[in-house]
Design an enzyme around this catalytic site. Structure first.
Site, PDB file in Angstrom:
ATOM      1  N   TYR A 141       0.815  -1.212   0.000  1.00  0.00           N
ATOM      2  CA  TYR A 141       0.000   0.000   0.000  1.00  0.00           C
ATOM      3  C   TYR A 141       0.853   1.267   0.000  1.00  0.00           C
ATOM      4  O   TYR A 141       0.431   2.303  -0.501  1.00  0.00           O
ATOM      5  CB  TYR A 141      -0.906   0.037   1.242  1.00  0.00           C
ATOM      6  CG  TYR A 141      -2.165  -0.767   1.116  1.00  0.00           C
ATOM      7  CD1 TYR A 141      -2.121  -2.149   1.011  1.00  0.00           C
ATOM      8  CD2 TYR A 141      -3.417  -0.147   1.128  1.00  0.00           C
ATOM      9  CE1 TYR A 141      -3.292  -2.891   0.924  1.00  0.00           C
ATOM     10  CE2 TYR A 141      -4.583  -0.878   1.042  1.00  0.00           C
ATOM     11  CZ  TYR A 141      -4.516  -2.244   0.936  1.00  0.00           C
ATOM     12  OH  TYR A 141      -5.675  -2.968   0.847  1.00  0.00           O
ATOM     13  N   LYS A 189       3.595 -15.426   2.864  1.00  0.00           N
ATOM     14  CA  LYS A 189       3.873 -16.194   1.643  1.00  0.00           C
ATOM     15  C   LYS A 189       5.389 -16.426   1.641  1.00  0.00           C
ATOM     16  O   LYS A 189       6.122 -16.010   0.731  1.00  0.00           O
ATOM     17  CB  LYS A 189       3.389 -15.401   0.420  1.00  0.00           C
ATOM     18  CG  LYS A 189       3.452 -16.146  -0.900  1.00  0.00           C
ATOM     19  CD  LYS A 189       2.430 -17.260  -1.055  1.00  0.00           C
ATOM     20  CE  LYS A 189       2.639 -17.996  -2.378  1.00  0.00           C
ATOM     21  NZ  LYS A 189       1.814 -19.216  -2.475  1.00  0.00           N
ATOM     22  N   ASP A 221      -2.243 -18.604   0.828  1.00  0.00           N
ATOM     23  CA  ASP A 221      -3.162 -19.339  -0.057  1.00  0.00           C
ATOM     24  C   ASP A 221      -3.850 -20.469   0.697  1.00  0.00           C
ATOM     25  O   ASP A 221      -5.064 -20.663   0.588  1.00  0.00           O
ATOM     26  CB  ASP A 221      -2.449 -19.831  -1.341  1.00  0.00           C
ATOM     27  CG  ASP A 221      -1.132 -20.543  -1.083  1.00  0.00           C
ATOM     28  OD1 ASP A 221      -0.672 -20.581   0.084  1.00  0.00           O
ATOM     29  OD2 ASP A 221      -0.547 -21.082  -2.049  1.00  0.00           O
ATOM     30  N   ASP A 245      -6.195  -7.349   4.360  1.00  0.00           N
ATOM     31  CA  ASP A 245      -7.333  -6.760   3.653  1.00  0.00           C
ATOM     32  C   ASP A 245      -8.179  -7.871   3.036  1.00  0.00           C
ATOM     33  O   ASP A 245      -9.400  -7.919   3.207  1.00  0.00           O
ATOM     34  CB  ASP A 245      -6.809  -5.805   2.565  1.00  0.00           C
ATOM     35  CG  ASP A 245      -7.931  -5.173   1.767  1.00  0.00           C
ATOM     36  OD1 ASP A 245      -8.903  -4.709   2.388  1.00  0.00           O
ATOM     37  OD2 ASP A 245      -7.841  -5.164   0.525  1.00  0.00           O
ATOM     38  N   ASP A 249     -11.999  -9.499   4.456  1.00  0.00           N
ATOM     39  CA  ASP A 249     -13.209  -9.532   3.617  1.00  0.00           C
ATOM     40  C   ASP A 249     -13.735 -10.956   3.515  1.00  0.00           C
ATOM     41  O   ASP A 249     -14.939 -11.200   3.618  1.00  0.00           O
ATOM     42  CB  ASP A 249     -12.908  -9.027   2.189  1.00  0.00           C
ATOM     43  CG  ASP A 249     -13.349  -7.588   1.959  1.00  0.00           C
ATOM     44  OD1 ASP A 249     -13.164  -6.767   2.877  1.00  0.00           O
ATOM     45  OD2 ASP A 249     -13.871  -7.289   0.874  1.00  0.00           O
TER      46      ASP A 249
END
Ligand code: IPM
Ligand code: MN
Length: 367
Positions: A141, A189, A221, A245, A249
């Site tokens: 970001y 990751k 993942d 983020d 969600d």
């Protein structure tokens, strides 16, 4: 106690859900004798329209002079053609930086009354209580350099973290885990990204200071699938900005709607509170928005900035009660009855339930 709260209602459904959250804070203030004052300022698309910038200096000043900032939502399709630094969302990212909070707490609860709303089976979601701790000021970001070069046809962003940025948010996550079920899942990751290897190594170093907390690492993942298959296995989930983020969600599937999820950002100069959902321009101004995410965010204001834990719990209990009575905005109507209340009616129902529970408490004390 006096609490100065800056209100940044923003775009789309932001103003209508924030209004209901403010009403709830007013009930608490009246009943408990605390004084909450509210100052409204512009952010996002409405600020671009009024001032030509998504975050006017006056908004920054008001927020920095407050004890807490309650934000609705930002984003407006009108500005989709603008570059990221000019869009409404840039105002949100900048206010996060100005306030300095780096630990974004995003709880995900499975509400019993909404168990039929999730596409997941009730026995999978039953009792889920996860707290995502999303790092909010680093990663893709904000990393420099970043560019979309239209001449060369290349674009790039930078994922960058320093050890100290990981440490400070990790300490908060560990301390929160100590007060909960003492399990911390760190998501990354690390099989591909150096940044993730830094996260993993730093968390492993810090964990010796929290011997009562069990630590596990998950690749993002596989975390995405575990979250749907076995959500009860998770307590505190710590991760970097973008993964947090996305996963938060995704967790809306467990609660039954994104419209149910609140958040609080702590660790900086002024705490920032915002529901997880966006501005939902398609339903704005129609009384269809679910104000419960914003109302539960108000409960987080009470918990994290006013330190009124009992009052925060009372707001959460009022929400639970109204849901148990079957009241539904359109986003949580699926699998149950049709939507039977508007944004405002839902807010009023919680307001009444809260006022009743406060009255009951007070008459108990009077005896
Ligand atoms: C959120 C939102 C924001 C984010 C957007 C609007 C910039 O999606 O708060 O989750 O990505 O952080
Ligand atoms: Mn988001």
């Amino acid at each position: 106690m006096k609490l100065k709260i800056a209100i940044l209602a923003g775009d789309g459904i932001g103003p209508e859900v924030t209004r209901e959250a403010v009403n709830i804070l007013n009930v608490v203030a009246e009943a408990s004798g605390h004084e909450f004052t509210f100052t409204e300022s512009l952010i996002g698309g409405v600020a671009i329209t009024a001032n030509g910038t998504p975050l006017p200096q006056s908004t920054i000043d008001t927020c920095l002079d407050s004890d807490a900032v309650l934000l609705g939502a930002v984003g407006d399709n009108k500005f989709n053609s603008l570059t990221p630094d000019k869009r409404p969302e840039a105002g949100l990212l900048q206010i996060r930086q100005e306030l300095g909070g780096f630990a974004n707490l995003r709880p995900c609860l499975a509400f019993e009354a909404l168990s039929e709303n999730s596409p997941l089976r009730p026995e999978v979601t039953k009792g889920v209580d996860i707290l995502f701790v999303r790092e909010l000021l680093g990663g893709l970001y904000f990393g420099q350099p970043r560019e979309w070069n239209k001449q060369t046809g290349e674009a790039f962003n930078t994922m960058r973290y320093s050890k100290s940025e990981v440490e400070r948010v990790a300490h908060i996550a560990f301390q929160l885990a100590q007060k909960r079920r003492k399990k911390l899942t760190q998501v990354d990751k690390a099989n591909v990204l150096e940044c993730s290897q830094l996260w993993r190594a730093t968390v492993d170093e810090i964990k010796t200071q929290y011997p009562d907390v069990t630590v596990e690492h998950q690749l993002v993942d596989s975390m995405a699938i575990h979250l749907m298959n076995t959500p009860r296995n998770f307590d505190v989930v710590l991760t970097e900005n973008l993964f947090g983020d996305i996963l938060s969600d995704e967790s809306g599937v467990i609660s039954g709607s994104l419209g149910m999820l609140p958040s609080a950002t702590i660790g900086g100069k002024v705490n920032l509170f915002e529901p997880v959902h966006g501005s939902a321009p398609d339903i704005a101004g129609q009384g269809k928005a679910n104000p419960l995410g914003a109302i539960l965010t108000a409960a987080m204001v009470l918990r994290h900035s006013a330190h009124l834990e009992q009052e925060a719990k009372a707001v959460e209990a009022a929400v639970t009660k109204v849901l148990a009575e079957g009241h539904r905005t359109s986003d949580i109507a699926r699998g149950n009855t049709a939507a039977n209340v508007t944004t405002q009616q839902m807010g009023k129902l919680v307001h009444n339930a809260l006022a009743e529970s406060i009255d009951r408490q007070q008459s108990l004390h009077a005896v």
